[in-house]
Scaffold this motif. Structure first.
Motif, PDB file in Angstrom:
ATOM      1  N   LEU A  31      -6.017  27.340  55.742  1.00  0.00           N
ATOM      2  CA  LEU A  31      -4.882  26.476  56.060  1.00  0.00           C
ATOM      3  C   LEU A  31      -4.718  25.430  54.968  1.00  0.00           C
ATOM      4  CD1 LEU A  31      -2.703  25.457  58.104  1.00  0.00           C
ATOM      5  CD2 LEU A  31      -4.501  24.021  59.112  1.00  0.00           C
ATOM      6  N   VAL A  32      -3.500  25.308  54.456  1.00  0.00           N
ATOM      7  CA  VAL A  32      -3.153  24.232  53.522  1.00  0.00           C
ATOM      8  C   VAL A  32      -2.276  23.232  54.269  1.00  0.00           C
ATOM      9  CG1 VAL A  32      -2.116  23.605  51.322  1.00  0.00           C
ATOM     10  CG2 VAL A  32      -3.215  25.839  51.584  1.00  0.00           C
ATOM     11  N   LEU A  33      -2.740  21.985  54.313  1.00  0.00           N
ATOM     12  CA  LEU A  33      -1.970  20.907  54.922  1.00  0.00           C
ATOM     13  C   LEU A  33      -1.271  20.144  53.802  1.00  0.00           C
ATOM     14  CD1 LEU A  33      -4.589  19.655  57.525  1.00  0.00           C
ATOM     15  CD2 LEU A  33      -2.419  20.788  58.055  1.00  0.00           C
ATOM     16  N   VAL A  34       0.043  20.258  53.752  1.00  0.00           N
ATOM     17  CA  VAL A  34       0.824  19.686  52.669  1.00  0.00           C
ATOM     18  C   VAL A  34       1.396  18.350  53.115  1.00  0.00           C
ATOM     19  CG1 VAL A  34       2.740  20.056  51.071  1.00  0.00           C
ATOM     20  CG2 VAL A  34       1.434  22.021  51.935  1.00  0.00           C
ATOM     21  N   GLU A  35       1.264  17.355  52.273  1.00  0.00           N
ATOM     22  CA  GLU A  35       1.833  16.039  52.557  1.00  0.00           C
ATOM     23  C   GLU A  35       3.056  15.802  51.680  1.00  0.00           C
ATOM     24  OE1 GLU A  35       0.862  11.279  52.039  1.00  0.00           O
ATOM     25  OE2 GLU A  35      -0.801  12.706  51.944  1.00  0.00           O
ATOM     26  N   GLY A  36       4.134  15.355  52.290  1.00  0.00           N
ATOM     27  CA  GLY A  36       5.311  14.987  51.536  1.00  0.00           C
ATOM     28  C   GLY A  36       5.165  13.612  50.916  1.00  0.00           C
ATOM     29  N   ALA A  37       6.231  13.151  50.263  1.00  0.00           N
ATOM     30  CA  ALA A  37       6.227  11.836  49.613  1.00  0.00           C
ATOM     31  C   ALA A  37       7.537  11.137  49.909  1.00  0.00           C
ATOM     32  CB  ALA A  37       6.028  11.972  48.106  1.00  0.00           C
ATOM     33  N   GLY A  38       7.465   9.899  50.364  1.00  0.00           N
ATOM     34  CA  GLY A  38       8.709   9.199  50.687  1.00  0.00           C
ATOM     35  C   GLY A  38       9.396   9.864  51.860  1.00  0.00           C
ATOM     36  N   SER A  39      10.666  10.212  51.687  1.00  0.00           N
ATOM     37  CA  SER A  39      11.449  10.771  52.785  1.00  0.00           C
ATOM     38  C   SER A  39      12.428  11.820  52.279  1.00  0.00           C
ATOM     39  CB  SER A  39      12.241   9.664  53.490  1.00  0.00           C
ATOM     40  OG  SER A  39      13.192  10.209  54.383  1.00  0.00           O
ATOM     41  N   PRO A  40      12.601  12.923  53.030  1.00  0.00           N
ATOM     42  CA  PRO A  40      13.617  13.905  52.654  1.00  0.00           C
ATOM     43  C   PRO A  40      15.031  13.386  52.866  1.00  0.00           C
ATOM     44  CG  PRO A  40      12.687  14.461  54.790  1.00  0.00           C
ATOM     45  CD  PRO A  40      11.871  13.321  54.255  1.00  0.00           C
ATOM     46  N   ALA A  41      15.173  12.283  53.607  1.00  0.00           N
ATOM     47  CA  ALA A  41      16.500  11.715  53.846  1.00  0.00           C
ATOM     48  C   ALA A  41      17.106  11.104  52.589  1.00  0.00           C
ATOM     49  CB  ALA A  41      16.426  10.661  54.957  1.00  0.00           C
ATOM     50  N   GLU A  42      16.311  10.936  51.543  1.00  0.00           N
ATOM     51  CA  GLU A  42      16.846  10.441  50.271  1.00  0.00           C
ATOM     52  C   GLU A  42      17.553  11.599  49.561  1.00  0.00           C
ATOM     53  OE1 GLU A  42      13.097   9.171  48.856  1.00  0.00           O
ATOM     54  OE2 GLU A  42      13.266   7.154  49.674  1.00  0.00           O
ATOM     55  N   ILE A  43      18.672  12.002  50.132  1.00  0.00           N
ATOM     56  CA  ILE A  43      19.330  13.224  49.664  1.00  0.00           C
ATOM     57  C   ILE A  43      19.951  13.057  48.282  1.00  0.00           C
ATOM     58  CG2 ILE A  43      19.738  14.153  51.965  1.00  0.00           C
ATOM     59  CD1 ILE A  43      22.541  12.979  51.884  1.00  0.00           C
ATOM     60  N   ASN A  44      20.077  11.816  47.827  1.00  0.00           N
ATOM     61  CA  ASN A  44      20.534  11.595  46.451  1.00  0.00           C
ATOM     62  C   ASN A  44      19.498  12.091  45.434  1.00  0.00           C
ATOM     63  OD1 ASN A  44      19.040   9.329  47.622  1.00  0.00           O
ATOM     64  ND2 ASN A  44      19.242   8.368  45.615  1.00  0.00           N
ATOM     65  N   LEU A  45      18.257  12.297  45.891  1.00  0.00           N
ATOM     66  CA  LEU A  45      17.192  12.788  45.017  1.00  0.00           C
ATOM     67  C   LEU A  45      16.881  14.258  45.259  1.00  0.00           C
ATOM     68  CD1 LEU A  45      14.716   9.759  45.352  1.00  0.00           C
ATOM     69  CD2 LEU A  45      16.464  10.132  43.601  1.00  0.00           C
ATOM     70  N   ARG A  46      17.679  14.938  46.084  1.00  0.00           N
ATOM     71  CA  ARG A  46      17.360  16.311  46.471  1.00  0.00           C
ATOM     72  C   ARG A  46      17.404  17.277  45.291  1.00  0.00           C
ATOM     73  NH1 ARG A  46      15.922  20.685  47.009  1.00  0.00           N
ATOM     74  NH2 ARG A  46      16.056  22.062  48.830  1.00  0.00           N
ATOM     75  N   ALA A  47      18.358  17.133  44.401  1.00  0.00           N
ATOM     76  CA  ALA A  47      18.445  18.030  43.243  1.00  0.00           C
ATOM     77  C   ALA A  47      17.207  17.851  42.376  1.00  0.00           C
ATOM     78  CB  ALA A  47      19.700  17.741  42.443  1.00  0.00           C
ATOM     79  N   GLY A  48      16.484  18.925  42.172  1.00  0.00           N
ATOM     80  CA  GLY A  48      15.278  18.872  41.359  1.00  0.00           C
ATOM     81  C   GLY A  48      14.057  18.338  42.076  1.00  0.00           C
ATOM     82  N   ASP A  49      14.163  18.084  43.373  1.00  0.00           N
ATOM     83  CA  ASP A  49      13.035  17.532  44.126  1.00  0.00           C
ATOM     84  C   ASP A  49      11.829  18.467  44.073  1.00  0.00           C
ATOM     85  OD1 ASP A  49      11.654  15.904  46.202  1.00  0.00           O
ATOM     86  OD2 ASP A  49      11.955  17.718  47.387  1.00  0.00           O
ATOM     87  N   ILE A  50      10.654  17.880  43.869  1.00  0.00           N
ATOM     88  CA  ILE A  50       9.419  18.667  43.914  1.00  0.00           C
ATOM     89  C   ILE A  50       8.439  18.124  44.938  1.00  0.00           C
ATOM     90  CG2 ILE A  50       9.671  19.302  41.485  1.00  0.00           C
ATOM     91  CD1 ILE A  50       7.382  17.340  40.857  1.00  0.00           C
ATOM     92  N   ALA A  51       8.814  17.043  45.646  1.00  0.00           N
ATOM     93  CA  ALA A  51       7.870  16.368  46.531  1.00  0.00           C
ATOM     94  C   ALA A  51       8.092  16.673  47.997  1.00  0.00           C
ATOM     95  CB  ALA A  51       7.962  14.853  46.318  1.00  0.00           C
ATOM     96  N   ASN A  52       9.329  16.950  48.401  1.00  0.00           N
ATOM     97  CA  ASN A  52       9.639  17.166  49.813  1.00  0.00           C
ATOM     98  C   ASN A  52      10.299  18.528  50.019  1.00  0.00           C
ATOM     99  OD1 ASN A  52       8.683  14.705  51.163  1.00  0.00           O
ATOM    100  ND2 ASN A  52      10.180  13.661  49.895  1.00  0.00           N
ATOM    101  N   MET A  53      11.605  18.518  50.293  1.00  0.00           N
ATOM    102  CA  MET A  53      12.281  19.769  50.622  1.00  0.00           C
ATOM    103  C   MET A  53      12.388  20.719  49.441  1.00  0.00           C
ATOM    104  SD  MET A  53      12.824  20.057  53.761  1.00  0.00           S
ATOM    105  CE  MET A  53      12.945  19.115  55.282  1.00  0.00           C
ATOM    106  N   GLY A  54      12.422  20.163  48.223  1.00  0.00           N
ATOM    107  CA  GLY A  54      12.452  21.044  47.058  1.00  0.00           C
ATOM    108  C   GLY A  54      11.201  21.896  46.979  1.00  0.00           C
ATOM    109  N   PHE A  55      10.048  21.257  47.226  1.00  0.00           N
ATOM    110  CA  PHE A  55       8.810  22.033  47.252  1.00  0.00           C
ATOM    111  C   PHE A  55       8.784  22.971  48.448  1.00  0.00           C
ATOM    112  CE2 PHE A  55       4.700  22.638  49.239  1.00  0.00           C
ATOM    113  CZ  PHE A  55       4.053  23.355  48.238  1.00  0.00           C
ATOM    114  N   ALA A  56       9.149  22.476  49.632  1.00  0.00           N
ATOM    115  CA  ALA A  56       9.108  23.303  50.840  1.00  0.00           C
ATOM    116  C   ALA A  56       9.957  24.554  50.673  1.00  0.00           C
ATOM    117  CB  ALA A  56       9.576  22.490  52.039  1.00  0.00           C
ATOM    118  N   GLU A  57      11.117  24.416  50.039  1.00  0.00           N
ATOM    119  CA  GLU A  57      11.975  25.570  49.809  1.00  0.00           C
ATOM    120  C   GLU A  57      11.333  26.528  48.809  1.00  0.00           C
ATOM    121  OE1 GLU A  57      16.650  26.287  48.775  1.00  0.00           O
ATOM    122  OE2 GLU A  57      15.573  24.835  47.540  1.00  0.00           O
ATOM    123  N   ALA A  58      10.816  25.991  47.701  1.00  0.00           N
ATOM    124  CA  ALA A  58      10.251  26.846  46.653  1.00  0.00           C
ATOM    125  C   ALA A  58       9.016  27.593  47.141  1.00  0.00           C
ATOM    126  CB  ALA A  58       9.903  26.002  45.424  1.00  0.00           C
TER     127      ALA A  58
END
Length: 485
Positions: free
Chosen positions: A128-155
């Motif tokens: 089991l890998v327990l992944v921790e995000g950083a900050g908040s995914p609600a900062e959608i202005n940072l979504r493009a190129g994100d590697i810390a939250n939803m960008g990583f989760a999607e990839a």
């Protein structure tokens, strides 16, 4: 095959790091091989791995909770701020570049490849890998190129559990509002939610949990009460040190440097019942009743030295020494205590030579080579063995180094004044040794009543039991997805 689940938060400091640590211990206690992972962390409080790499200290604590050795793949991107707009980028444990915020954004595609490489390599040896995000995914202005939250989760195709902090108030809006601003594919990636840091009768929030579940369609995985012993675990942020008890007769004053770094030396001291660790914020004088002034590490030694003087702390420190008080400088703080700091190559900014605080007869010359290593040492006076780590630029020499008070192998380490009241060294972590800490506090007029490492383990066990009572661990594990490339 490994499974993975990601714990994201509705904002910073909602308790993600602590939750991952507790979950790691809880699932490890069930016989699973668990590894923590955080794609991107921002902290100058780094930990050193066995192979001489750097990761965030929170991931080192999570590794300990999982009963694993920390490794660089657990935190492949570590940002170490050097200015308000730029940071040193550590990639897979090693210095990658120093980038402005704008340049870092352009570098993210390169970094994501390294992040995914680390994630998949880490997953190869665990359940089991327990992944921790950083900050908040609600900062959608940072979504493009994100590697810390939803960008990583999607990839990485990892499902998400979203955590809100009810102690801050407005937790329903935190969770429901996050779903509202996310794009449909990101919102669909969230499978469950947790409400953290609840105080009072949990039955009073039953309806709140139902409202969140009804409005989002996410599984309610738990209402987690406030965990009172969190302050006893190693702190990720220096402000967390202020949350522990005060009132100990032996006072340690710690000036809050602008780029304070690797301050984990304070954790065992702040846990001592007879010790008060007081963080002195800019604008306040160093207290006259302090027994010890401890100058911690710094990511930018010269800049923090200049700020130290601007606060008038140099005058306060000189008065403290005249009164017979003790001074300890660690790493950057050690360099500040000398007569000069020379930076001929402009490693920290502009080339030059700056006067230090002049309390030790030593000089430091900055150089590009960075020493990052775990080290075992021996305290010269007591003979006590200590273990810690070195993580610094520059070398220090001078007459007071002839009074080194530590030995790392055959190498003398540190310097001290003739009366032994002013000392410095490059070794971090030495106060985690109970015998050394007891000896050192006694020589300065204090006392030790703590078994520090045992205490950390006991708190991690209690945290795991706490989450086991209040989180549906079976359902959370069931939401985890198989890791595939």
């Amino acid at each position: 095959m490994a499974r993975a689940i990601m714990i994201q938060g509705t904002g910073s400091n909602v308790g993600k790091s602590l939750l991952v640590a507790g979950l790691a211990r809880a699932f490890a206690d069930r016989g699973l091989r668990v590894a923590p992972f955080k794609a991107q962390n921002m902290s100058n409080n780094a930990a050193v791995t066995l192979d001489g790499g750097e990761i965030g200290r929170a991931q080192a604590l999570q590794a300990r909770a999982a009963r694993r050795q920390p490794q660089t793949d657990m935190n492949p991107v570590l940002l170490k701020p050097e200015t308000d707009t730029g940071a040193q980028v550590i990639l897979q444990g090693r210095r990658h570049a120093t980038l402005s915020a704008r340049d870092y954004t352009r570098e993210k595609p390169v970094l994501l490849a390294g992040v995914l490489d680390s994630f998949h390599r880490l997953a190869e040896g665990v359940d089991l890998v327990l992944v921790e995000g950083a900050g908040s995914p609600a900062e959608i202005n940072l979504r493009a190129g994100d590697i810390a939250n939803m960008g990583f989760a999607e990839a990485a195709q990892v499902p998400v559990v979203l955590t809100g902090d009810i102690d801050r108030g407005g937790v329903i809006a935190q969770l429901v509002g996050t779903q509202a601003v996310l794009c449909p594919s990101d919102a669909a990636r969230i499978k469950g939610f947790l409400v953290n840091r609840f105080r009072g009768d949990p039955d009073l929030f039953d309806e709140g949990m139902r409202i969140i579940a009804d409005r989002t369609g996410w599984a309610a995985l738990g209402l987690v009460p406030w965990f009172a012993d969190a302050w006893k675990l190693p702190a990720e942020d220096v402000l967390d040190l202020a949350s522990g008890p005060t009132g100990g007769a032996f006072k340690i004053a710690v000036p809050r440097l602008g780029r304070i770094a690797n301050f984990d030396d304070l954790d065992p001291l702040s846990s001592e019942p007879g010790v008060t660790v007081e963080i002195i914020e800019p604008g306040r004088p160093l207290p006259g009743d302090a027994n010890l002034v401890l100058i911690p590490g710094s990511k930018t030694t010269v800049a923090d030295l200049e700020a130290f003087r601007a606060q008038g702390w140099d005058i306060d420190l000189a008065a403290h020494v005249r009164r017979g008080g003790h001074v300890l400088g660690l790493c950057g703080g050690y360099q500040m205590l000398g007569r000069w700091i020379e930076d001929p190559d402009g490693i920290e900014g502009r080339p030059g030579r700056w006067p230090g605080l002049g309390l030790l007869d030593i000089e430091t010359v900055m150089s590009p080579a960075k020493r990052v290593r775990l080290s075992d040492a021996r305290h010269c006076d007591s003979g006590e063995a200590v273990s810690g780590y070195e993580i610094h630029l520059g070398s220090t020499s001078g007459p007071d180094c002839d009074r080194a008070w530590l030995r790392i192998g055959d190498r003398p380490e540190g310097a001290q004044s003739a009366d032994g009241r002013v000392r410095g060294c490059y070794l971090h972590g030495l106060y985690a040794s109970d015998p050394f800490r007891a000896h050192d506090l006694r020589r300065m007029g204090g006392r030790s009543d703590l078994s520090y490492e045992t205490g950390v383990e006991e708190v991690l066990d209690r945290l795991a039991a706490h989450l086991g009572r209040h989180v549906d661990l079976d359902r959370l594990f069931g939401l985890a997805a198989t890791v595939t490339r």
